[in-house]
Write an enzyme that holds these catalytic residues in place. Structure first.
Site, mmCIF file in Angstrom:
data_model
loop_
_atom_site.group_PDB
_atom_site.id
_atom_site.type_symbol
_atom_site.label_atom_id
_atom_site.label_comp_id
_atom_site.label_asym_id
_atom_site.label_seq_id
_atom_site.Cartn_x
_atom_site.Cartn_y
_atom_site.Cartn_z
ATOM 1 N N GLU A 1 0.418 -8.588 11.484
ATOM 2 C CA GLU A 1 0.345 -7.433 10.587
ATOM 3 C C GLU A 1 1.030 -7.800 9.273
ATOM 4 O O GLU A 1 2.160 -8.288 9.270
ATOM 5 C CB GLU A 1 1.019 -6.219 11.231
ATOM 6 C CG GLU A 1 1.287 -5.055 10.310
ATOM 7 C CD GLU A 1 0.021 -4.436 9.735
ATOM 8 O OE1 GLU A 1 -0.053 -4.330 8.484
ATOM 9 O OE2 GLU A 1 -0.880 -4.074 10.511
ATOM 10 N N ASP B 1 -8.310 -5.317 14.075
ATOM 11 C CA ASP B 1 -8.100 -3.878 13.897
ATOM 12 C C ASP B 1 -7.558 -3.654 12.497
ATOM 13 O O ASP B 1 -6.377 -3.383 12.306
ATOM 14 C CB ASP B 1 -7.138 -3.362 14.963
ATOM 15 C CG ASP B 1 -6.825 -1.883 14.801
ATOM 16 O OD1 ASP B 1 -7.589 -1.188 14.104
ATOM 17 O OD2 ASP B 1 -5.810 -1.422 15.359
ATOM 18 N N SER B 2 -8.426 -3.774 11.529
ATOM 19 C CA SER B 2 -7.995 -3.695 10.137
ATOM 20 C C SER B 2 -8.367 -2.352 9.532
ATOM 21 O O SER B 2 -9.197 -1.613 10.066
ATOM 22 C CB SER B 2 -8.651 -4.804 9.315
ATOM 23 O OG SER B 2 -10.042 -4.565 9.236
ATOM 24 N N GLY C 1 -3.175 -12.237 7.745
ATOM 25 C CA GLY C 1 -3.990 -12.669 8.871
ATOM 26 C C GLY C 1 -4.743 -13.954 8.613
ATOM 27 O O GLY C 1 -4.913 -14.779 9.522
ATOM 28 N N ASP D 1 -0.189 -0.033 13.951
ATOM 29 C CA ASP D 1 0.226 1.183 14.663
ATOM 30 C C ASP D 1 0.528 0.913 16.128
ATOM 31 O O ASP D 1 1.193 1.717 16.791
ATOM 32 C CB ASP D 1 -0.828 2.281 14.529
ATOM 33 C CG ASP D 1 -2.210 1.857 14.995
ATOM 34 O OD1 ASP D 1 -2.331 1.338 16.118
ATOM 35 O OD2 ASP D 1 -3.181 2.058 14.243
ATOM 36 N N GLN E 1 0.824 -1.205 0.000
ATOM 37 C CA GLN E 1 0.000 0.000 0.000
ATOM 38 C C GLN E 1 0.859 1.255 0.000
ATOM 39 O O GLN E 1 2.058 1.204 0.245
ATOM 40 C CB GLN E 1 -0.922 -0.005 1.228
ATOM 41 C CG GLN E 1 -0.204 -0.120 2.552
ATOM 42 C CD GLN E 1 -1.056 -0.763 3.630
ATOM 43 O OE1 GLN E 1 -2.275 -0.683 3.622
ATOM 44 N NE2 GLN E 1 -0.405 -1.407 4.598
ATOM 45 N N ASP F 1 -9.932 -0.362 6.048
ATOM 46 C CA ASP F 1 -11.190 -0.580 5.343
ATOM 47 C C ASP F 1 -11.140 -1.860 4.503
ATOM 48 O O ASP F 1 -10.060 -2.303 4.103
ATOM 49 C CB ASP F 1 -11.501 0.620 4.440
ATOM 50 C CG ASP F 1 -11.761 1.889 5.241
ATOM 51 O OD1 ASP F 1 -12.152 1.776 6.414
ATOM 52 O OD2 ASP F 1 -11.560 2.989 4.698
#
Length: 281
Positions: A111, A161-162, A143, A91, A36, A164
């Site tokens: 992650e 905790d992904s 994951g 994060d 990304q 979008d």
């Protein structure tokens, strides 16, 4: 650091009819990772912000709301949350929060993008501060693959905790993933996932609820307001094998010094507006 011209803005498009703009002081960091586009922006209103594929993920000023509300609900609804799995969360904010409980023995954070972790350690250290704790194991991998390979009944609480449901995170929102995750949860395990904005992304919100309901006997939705997220109102969906997420097991367990979460918030966030009840039926 890239110094920007006065008046430079970061624009975040959500739908064909809705976008948000952020005035920025500087672009502190920018790179294209294998997965990304990653930026760390210094914003005028919200401090430093992590931005992935041009979508703001977290900011210094309001990150505590999201990270506390996705973490502390299940940490207080489960009677003994010893083994925690965090899917995503590069994060480090969720890890920081769950480590506030003495009962926690281990936290596995999975992650896919190591550069997110490294960038947050460097530029957002107050959020990533828990990642060096000896109870934390960081796994750099997909994951879905992780939960396929993990041992059954390895976790008490799973927190998804992904970002979008686009790009590398899309696979973390379907029924297959929730089914795999159920396998690695103990017989009384609980899962929570961020479930998008019911106002802006109503269909995604409905799909998440439907998919979790196919796997778990107890399903709950709760809401909170997060200023920097699209629409302000944000949803979370819980899948539980046994316990009602709205019930606090032990009020004395709630850590001192939190900024947002408390027992009153825990009770209030499960009260749903009628239009959201209608979406779920």
């Amino acid at each position: 650091m890239k110094h920007l011209n006065d008046g430079d803005w970061h624009h975040e498009k959500h739908t064909e009819g809705y976008s948000v703009s952020w005035k920025i002081n500087d672009m502190i960091h920018h790179e294209s990772t294998p997965f990304q586009d990653l930026k760390i922006l210094d914003t005028v209103q919200w401090g430093k912000a992590l931005v992935l594929d041009d979508c703001v993920q977290t900011t210094e000023k309001d990150e505590f709301i999201y990270h506390e509300i996705i973490s502390h609900v299940l940490m207080n609804a489960h009677p003994n949350p010893r083994r925690i799995l965090v899917v995503g969360g590069g994060d480090g904010g969720v890890v920081r929060e769950v480590l506030k409980y003495d009962c926690v023995e281990s936290v596995d954070m999975v992650e896919i993008d190591q550069r997110v972790i490294e960038s947050c350690k460097k530029y957002l250290p107050d959020i990533a501060c828990g990642l060096a704790d000896s109870r934390v194991r960081i796994r750099i991998m997909d994951g879905v693959r992780f939960v396929k390979e993990a041992m059954p009944r390895s976790y008490d609480v799973v927190i998804v905790d992904s970002s979008d449901p686009l790009g590398p995170a899309a696979v973390l929102f379907n029924e297959h993933f929730y089914s795999l995750t159920s396998r690695v949860m103990d017989d009384d395990g609980m899962l929570v996932t961020q479930a998008e904005s019911p106002m802006i992304y109503g269909q995604v919100f409905q799909d998440i609820h439907h998919n979790i309901k196919q796997v778990f006997p107890e399903v709950r939705v709760y809401l909170t307001a997060i200023a920097t997220y699209v629409g302000g109102l944000w949803a979370f969906t819980v899948g539980s094998k046994k316990y009602d997420a709205a019930r606090i097991m032990d009020e004395d367990r709630i850590p001192a010094g939190l900024k947002y979460y408390n027992k009153e918030i825990h009770q209030a966030i499960f009260a749903l507006p009628q239009y959201i009840k209608d979406l779920l039926t």
